[in-house]
Design an enzyme around this catalytic site. Structure first.
Site, PDB file in Angstrom:
ATOM      1  N   ASP A 144      15.350  -1.805 -13.445  1.00 56.67           N
ATOM      2  CA  ASP A 144      15.757  -3.401 -13.365  1.00 56.67           C
ATOM      3  C   ASP A 144      16.282  -3.956 -14.354  1.00 56.67           C
ATOM      4  O   ASP A 144      16.130  -3.379 -15.585  1.00 56.67           O
ATOM      5  CB  ASP A 144      14.501  -4.212 -12.689  1.00 56.67           C
ATOM      6  CG  ASP A 144      14.748  -5.542 -12.389  1.00 56.67           C
ATOM      7  OD1 ASP A 144      15.638  -5.953 -11.798  1.00 56.67           O
ATOM      8  OD2 ASP A 144      14.294  -6.562 -13.073  1.00 56.67           O
ATOM      9  N   SER A 145      16.917  -5.077 -14.395  1.00 51.40           N
ATOM     10  CA  SER A 145      17.457  -5.768 -15.385  1.00 51.40           C
ATOM     11  C   SER A 145      16.497  -6.324 -16.198  1.00 51.40           C
ATOM     12  O   SER A 145      16.540  -6.634 -17.728  1.00 51.40           O
ATOM     13  CB  SER A 145      18.223  -7.030 -15.139  1.00 51.40           C
ATOM     14  OG  SER A 145      17.681  -7.813 -14.270  1.00 51.40           O
ATOM     15  N   TYR A 202      21.341 -10.306 -15.239  1.00 53.15           N
ATOM     16  CA  TYR A 202      22.426  -9.775 -14.585  1.00 53.15           C
ATOM     17  C   TYR A 202      23.123 -10.457 -13.398  1.00 53.15           C
ATOM     18  O   TYR A 202      24.328 -10.277 -13.283  1.00 53.15           O
ATOM     19  CB  TYR A 202      22.033  -8.410 -13.893  1.00 53.15           C
ATOM     20  CG  TYR A 202      21.879  -7.207 -14.916  1.00 53.15           C
ATOM     21  CD1 TYR A 202      21.777  -7.169 -16.349  1.00 53.15           C
ATOM     22  CD2 TYR A 202      21.771  -5.777 -14.239  1.00 53.15           C
ATOM     23  CE1 TYR A 202      21.341  -6.139 -17.086  1.00 53.15           C
ATOM     24  CE2 TYR A 202      21.597  -4.734 -15.022  1.00 53.15           C
ATOM     25  CZ  TYR A 202      21.503  -4.957 -16.463  1.00 53.15           C
ATOM     26  OH  TYR A 202      21.245  -3.918 -17.219  1.00 53.15           O
ATOM     27  N   GLY A 203      22.160 -11.410 -12.977  1.00 50.14           N
ATOM     28  CA  GLY A 203      22.684 -12.161 -11.953  1.00 50.14           C
ATOM     29  C   GLY A 203      24.144 -12.925 -12.017  1.00 50.14           C
ATOM     30  O   GLY A 203      24.791 -13.290 -11.056  1.00 50.14           O
ATOM     31  N   CYS A 233      16.521  -3.546  -8.246  1.00 51.60           N
ATOM     32  CA  CYS A 233      17.329  -4.557  -8.634  1.00 51.60           C
ATOM     33  C   CYS A 233      18.437  -5.043  -7.611  1.00 51.60           C
ATOM     34  O   CYS A 233      19.142  -4.250  -7.266  1.00 51.60           O
ATOM     35  CB  CYS A 233      17.963  -4.686 -10.042  1.00 51.60           C
ATOM     36  SG  CYS A 233      19.097  -5.833 -10.561  1.00 51.60           S
ATOM     37  N   ASN A 234      18.361  -6.073  -6.825  1.00 47.83           N
ATOM     38  CA  ASN A 234      19.235  -6.301  -5.916  1.00 47.83           C
ATOM     39  C   ASN A 234      20.735  -6.499  -6.362  1.00 47.83           C
ATOM     40  O   ASN A 234      21.773  -5.965  -5.781  1.00 47.83           O
ATOM     41  CB  ASN A 234      19.083  -7.766  -5.069  1.00 47.83           C
ATOM     42  CG  ASN A 234      17.862  -7.326  -4.345  1.00 47.83           C
ATOM     43  OD1 ASN A 234      17.806  -7.216  -3.017  1.00 47.83           O
ATOM     44  ND2 ASN A 234      16.503  -7.640  -4.809  1.00 47.83           N
ATOM     45  N   THR A 235      20.688  -7.069  -7.628  1.00 48.76           N
ATOM     46  CA  THR A 235      22.205  -7.296  -8.149  1.00 48.76           C
ATOM     47  C   THR A 235      22.797  -6.134  -8.456  1.00 48.76           C
ATOM     48  O   THR A 235      23.960  -5.890  -8.355  1.00 48.76           O
ATOM     49  CB  THR A 235      21.718  -8.446  -9.454  1.00 48.76           C
ATOM     50  OG1 THR A 235      21.041  -9.475  -9.117  1.00 48.76           O
ATOM     51  CG2 THR A 235      23.303  -8.670 -10.285  1.00 48.76           C
ATOM     52  N   CYS A 275      15.639 -10.958  -4.604  1.00 47.35           N
ATOM     53  CA  CYS A 275      15.655 -10.803  -5.984  1.00 47.35           C
ATOM     54  C   CYS A 275      14.270 -10.057  -6.302  1.00 47.35           C
ATOM     55  O   CYS A 275      13.431 -10.929  -6.048  1.00 47.35           O
ATOM     56  CB  CYS A 275      16.192 -12.036  -6.906  1.00 47.35           C
ATOM     57  SG  CYS A 275      15.921 -11.628  -8.437  1.00 47.35           S
ATOM     58  N   THR A 276      14.304  -9.147  -7.158  1.00 55.10           N
ATOM     59  CA  THR A 276      13.156  -8.523  -7.195  1.00 55.10           C
ATOM     60  C   THR A 276      12.230  -9.299  -8.028  1.00 55.10           C
ATOM     61  O   THR A 276      10.713  -9.083  -8.267  1.00 55.10           O
ATOM     62  CB  THR A 276      13.096  -7.057  -7.598  1.00 55.10           C
ATOM     63  OG1 THR A 276      13.722  -6.968  -9.008  1.00 55.10           O
ATOM     64  CG2 THR A 276      13.509  -6.057  -6.653  1.00 55.10           C
ATOM     65  N   HIS A 277      12.611 -10.507  -8.870  1.00 54.78           N
ATOM     66  CA  HIS A 277      11.829 -11.182  -9.758  1.00 54.78           C
ATOM     67  C   HIS A 277      11.144 -12.237  -8.601  1.00 54.78           C
ATOM     68  O   HIS A 277      10.167 -12.824  -9.232  1.00 54.78           O
ATOM     69  CB  HIS A 277      12.741 -12.136 -10.712  1.00 54.78           C
ATOM     70  CG  HIS A 277      13.245 -11.245 -11.969  1.00 54.78           C
ATOM     71  ND1 HIS A 277      14.142 -10.238 -11.875  1.00 54.78           N
ATOM     72  CD2 HIS A 277      12.920 -11.579 -13.241  1.00 54.78           C
ATOM     73  CE1 HIS A 277      14.465  -9.872 -13.029  1.00 54.78           C
ATOM     74  NE2 HIS A 277      13.683 -10.530 -13.941  1.00 54.78           N
TER      75      HIS A 277
HETATM   76  N1  DGL Z   1      15.749  -8.688 -10.488  1.00 55.39           N
HETATM   77  C1  DGL Z   1      17.094  -8.603 -10.375  1.00 55.39           C
HETATM   78  C2  DGL Z   1      17.521  -8.731  -8.624  1.00 55.39           C
HETATM   79  O1  DGL Z   1      16.809  -8.412  -7.996  1.00 55.39           O
HETATM   80  C3  DGL Z   1      17.840  -8.967 -11.257  1.00 55.39           C
HETATM   81  C4  DGL Z   1      18.261 -10.422 -11.801  1.00 55.39           C
HETATM   82  C5  DGL Z   1      18.957 -10.546 -12.778  1.00 55.39           C
HETATM   83  O2  DGL Z   1      18.902  -9.957 -13.735  1.00 55.39           O
HETATM   84  O3  DGL Z   1      19.692 -11.801 -12.750  1.00 55.39           O
HETATM   85  O4  DGL Z   1      18.740  -9.187  -8.388  1.00 55.39           O
END
Ligand code: DGL
Length: 270
Positions: free
Chosen positions: A8-9, A40-41, A71-73, A190-192
């Protein structure tokens, strides 16, 4: 033979890792958070692809036969190119899987109104990956998406429970719900975001379901390994978890304990 790599990011993928460990307790895992370059988004397609590919190669070099982009992004912007263009030439026997398809496969069944809301980074929303996947698995669903550009930074910096953090979250959730009064299911894409799932649940009408991806992705991986026995045989199983970060390992350990309640002993990766 090697561990399952989880990338993940930053900290978000830990929400997925927790479910993976619960579902596959005997497997070994290596987690890598690119905290130094998160979020990363808001990054371009090319940057997300380049950073994600670098991470995948690092995890391959650590021996992982299989890497999950938690990570979805990264799943939205890099997975397809890695799977279709990079792996066949450079690592034909390794596999990289993402989090979007498993979520799209099941989420259509969870809504009775068929109006689903989605909260994610700008990159994921703009990629339209969820709309494309949902059209395949649940064409009857109407998808309403809203990007939350500040949430990952709020969470990475531990400010999600401050007044400013709560105001930001309330505003974005209200904007999503204003897109359709019939939304009865919200995907935290988003996994966060599962880190603030309880708070989100406390500010939406009681009938609205909040869906986090961890358990969905973990069940899907278990199913994948049952169907791909050749991959399952290449995975080591001593129940270990190792953590790597491109950021400050001490901060990683503190944040992982504070926001995910995970005891980590992260090492720096350059
Ligand atoms: N946790 C991430 C996701 O699922 C990344 C978010 C990011 O780094 O902006 O998209």
């Amino acid at each position: 033979m090697g561990a399952i790599g989880v990338f993940d990011s930053g900290y978000g993928g830990l929400t997925i890792l927790k479910s993976l460990i619960k579902e596959l307790p005997e497997h070994d895992f290596i987690y890598y958070g690119d905290n130094h370059r998160a979020p990363y988004g808001t990054r371009s397609f090319d940057e997300v692809y380049e950073f994600t590919l670098e991470a995948v190669i690092k995890l391959f070099e650590m021996g992982c036969p299989l890497v999950i982009l938690a990570c979805n992004t990264a799943s939205a912007k890099a997975l397809r190119t890695i799977q279709q263009k990079y792996l066949p030439i450079h690592y034909p026997d390794r596999r990289v899987l993402g989090v979007i398809r498993p979520s799209a496969e099941v989420v259509g069944e969870l809504s009775t109104s068929h109006h689903i809301g989605l909260l994610a980074t700008e990159g994921t929303v703009r990629s339209e990956s969820y709309r494309l996947e949902l059209e395949k698995f649940s064409p009857h669903i109407e998808l309403f998406q809203h990007a939350c550009p500040n949430w990952v930074t709020l969470i990475e910096s531990g400010q999600q429970a401050t007044e400013l953090g709560k105001e930001n979250i309330q505003k974005d959730v209200a904007e999503l719900l204003s897109l359709s009064p019939q939304i009865d299911t919200i995907i935290l894409a988003c996994t966060h975001y599962p880190i603030i799932a309880d708070y989100i649940a406390s500010i939406v009408p009681p009938h609205v379901k909040i869906i986090a991806q961890g358990d969905i992705v973990a069940r899907s991986l278990k199913d994948y390994l049952q169907r791909h026995h050749e991959m399952e045989l290449r995975l080591t199983k001593q129940g270990t978890v190792r953590y790597f970060t491109s950021g400050d390992p001490q901060l990683f350990n503190q944040q992982a304990a504070a926001i995910i309640h995970l005891d980590t002993d992260a090492q720096l990766i350059e």
